[in-house]
Every structure is written in structure tokens, then in C-alpha cells.
Design a protein around this motif. Sequence first.
Motif: not given
Ligand code: ADP
Length: 505
Positions: A22, A24-26, A140, A180-183, A226, A228, A237, A239, A241, A292
Amino acid sequence: MNTRTQPKLARLSDALATYEPVIGLEVHVELGTNTKMFCGCPTTFGGSPNSQVCPVCLGLPGSLPVVNRTAIESTIRMGLALNCTIVPWCRFARKNYFYPDMPKDYQISQYDEPICVDGYLDVDVPTDDGVTTVRVEIERVHMEEDTGKLTHAGGAGRIQGADYSLVDYNRAGIPLVEIVTKPVTGTGGLAPAVGRAYVSELRDIMRTLGVSDVRMEEGSLRCDANLSLSRSGEPWGTRTETKNVNSLRSVERALTYEIRRQAAILGAGGSIKQETRHFHEDDGTTTPGRSKEEAEDYRYFPEPDLMPVAPDPAWVEELRATLPEPPSVRRKRLQQEWGISDHDMQSVINAGAVELVELTVAAGVDQASARKWWLGEFSRHANENDMELTDLAVTPAQIADVESLIVEGTLNDKLARQVFEGVLAGEGEPSDVIKKRGLALVSDDSALVGAIDEAIAAMPDVVDKIKGGKVQAAGAIIGQVMKATRGQADAARVRELLLEKLEVS
Ligand code: ADP
Ligand code: MG
Ligand code: ZN
């Protein structure tokens, strides 16, 4: 060489057979506004240290920030291009922490009230047998400000062991937008390629919108990746970052590395620590950063010094109506106009030459020649000199000039390449290079006739063959003439003149 100890890595194919990645990209994008996010200081790059600062961006007591309207407009346009909802009302928030690159001791950001929410971006991901489209959902898009820049002297440039550190606040307060993407789930082994394709598409969109110069190498687009792993059917699982990922290739490499590293740990019965990690370009590995558990509590609260942001819906609709054509739509349109296959189009995309080919065609060059120059000669030159295609000193108009000289018979391909060599080396316009290097084809028949006569005299056996009907033997004589004229004869004309002379045409 680096002395990092290598953790155990699983084989990628084994990892993917057992686990589902999985991602997720910021992504942080530095906006190209003329002034900073909350003050009127200029944002131009490269000014002498601390020359572009004021009481607001230095966080002096009593100073008050004011929001930059252009930054809001750019962020809304980004949100719209990413199919987001633009909220009717939102606020900035204070993210409190101490670090010497941030003189206020807090960063103005957005927290639970971002300006754009719930969007998506469809990205084309190259696969072994073509291209597949993956929808990446956007959680977002929010606004914040950049920090200053620390330079550590001594201690190999790191803060640990440095003799002293210097701080430049010119960058402090430059507008940043975080996307920020969703997972992203269910992409299996394509996950690293999806990450790369997403950042690439995002970059193209930002460039098309003209909101940022989105140069990853220079940090105006930065990506945290990110990742996992979980077994299929089980909850996601933990993650990690990975920070400092500053090229498209690195996005893919960092994600691939984390799949292999995490799979080895999970496979041995261990568990993944939620932490930030650093990516290392040199060997493609990641190493731990902050965990964390020891993460700061930022004590977010609404920024009391700024008005809430409530974009007028009519303004938002106006911005929506004037969005440029999305790059994916434009690529499909151009592919159709050029009449080329998916595979050929992909080559143009991979070379980063879509716009350059488009401009070259617009300058009057046919699409096949435009692609040939950009994907061949110019890509090679860019690679060799570690440059971007867009930074080469050759213009579509110059390509059009050279092409018309080829069509008219003044240049052949080989000479045209030498002309461009000169243009790229800064020797001037194609006409200057041609003059200085003496590159034009010898089209004057009288000059060719002499060389042809000499070749005929030197190769009587070949002449006999041609006269006996073996016209293909003419190649040897033509080759001799080309050599004598240092490649500057028009081969087709030489052939004509030769056959005329031997009366076999
Ligand atoms: P943080 O500020 O702690 O990095 P954010 O919400 O800004 O948190 O970003 C978290 C990123 O990780 C998002 O892109 C989200 O989709 C992704 N994410 C959240 N849970 C998981 C996961 N279990 N595995 C992979 N990516 C994840
Ligand atoms: Mg984050
Ligand atoms: Zn300022």
C-alpha cells in the motif's frame, strides 16, 4: 564509498508473492508567486543570504501576516485540476515546533481545515504489455509556508559534528502547497511504478497550470513516499515514510527498496516500526530518521493572526472555467494528430519531449522528423551533458530552418547533425554554423563532375561492371566521390551525374 550497513532484503518477486503493498504520497510544491505567502518579500532564488526578509518572515514580535491572494488562487486551481472539492471556508493553523530554520517557532500551515479535499488523479502506468490507468485518490491539498535554509560548516555538511551552522531566511515564508493522497491499494508489483507515474503526472499538471517550476532537483517539488505491506485480506500494515526523494526514478527505487526491506523483516517474524526514513541516491537504500513514538506534539491551533479563507464560489467557478487542457488529454490529442502508435507516443513521453515535439511541429517540421531529432540527437546530447532536454540551446525555429535546408537539398542528415552540434555548442544560428564550418552540400555540378571523373579513372573495373548492366556497383564510385568531397556531396545527384556520364541511365 558509503559505509551503511545493509539490512537483509527479500527478493522482490518473493515479497510480492506474499504481501500486498500500500502506498501513499505526500508532495510539496513550491509556488512560483512573486512574493512570499504572508509578506511582500520577493521569492527570487539565489539572492545573497538574508537579503529577502522582513519582520513578518523573520517572525519579529508585533508583525502581522497577510495572505497572498495569488497563492490562494494557485492552490484552488491545483485543487480543481486534481478534481477536488474547494471548501467554502477554511482556516490556517499554527504547527508549533522549534527549529532554527524557522524563527517564529511555529509554521503557519493548514491542519483539519484544508482548502481542497477529496480529489483524484488518473495516471497512466507503463506495464510489460502496454499501459494501464490507475486512479489515485487525493485526500487533501493544503497551503503552508517554507522554512529557511541551514548550512552546516565542517562535519561533512551534517549538523552532527559541524563546527558551526549558518541560516538563510530568504526561503522562509515562500508559499508551499502540500498534496496528500489516500492510501493506494491493489496495485501489487506495479506500486512503485504507480508512485512514479503519479508524481510525474502531478508535475506535468503543475507545469501546465504555471503555478510552479516543479524542478525536483532544485527542491521546488519534493516527495515523501509512504509504504506498508500486508497479507491479502488482512488490515494494512504499519507504514514508513521515506523523505528526500528528489527524482522520479528515486520515487520508484525508494518504494521498491522498502518493499524488499519490509518483506524481509515481516518474513522473519519481525514488525515494522512507524518512522520516517531517508533515501540515499547513491545506493538506492533508506535509513531510519525520526520514529513516530518520539514524534513531536505540534499543538496545532487555528492561527489567530489571519482571517479565515472563504473563496467566493463564483470566483472558484471562474477559475474552473479557465483551467488549461489537462496534460493527459493533450497527450492523447497530440498522439492522434501525429498519427503515431501507443509505443511511439510512450517513447516521446519517456523522453520528456511531448511539448518540444509539439512546438517543433508547430514551427513547421513534420512530426516524424521532430521526433527523430528530439529523441535521437538531442536526447543523446542532453544525457551526455547531464542536462534536461528543455535546457538545450536549440529552438524549434532552428530545427525548422535546418529541416527546410534538408528538404531543399542543401544539407543531408549527416551535415544537419553537425549543424546542430555547432548550434548546441553556442556557435550561433544554423546559418552561422554552416558558414563557419563550411557545411553546405556541394550542389554545384561542376565541382562534382571533377570528383566523379577522378573516381571513374581510378576504378575502371567498376565502370565495366556498371556498363555491363550491374548498376548497383555504382555505390563504390559514389562512395569514392563522397569521400573526396568530405561527405558534402548530394549522393543522389552524384548518382545521376555518374549514370549520365556512363550513358546507362
Ligand atoms: P503524516 O503527516 O504523518 O505523514 P499524512 O496524513 O500527511 O500523515 O500522510 C500520510 C500518508 O501516508 C498519506 O498519503 C496516506 O495515504 C498514507 N498512508 C496512510 N496509511 C498508510 C499505510 N498503512 N500504508 C501506506 N500508506 C499509508
Ligand atoms: Mg505529512
Ligand atoms: Zn518577509
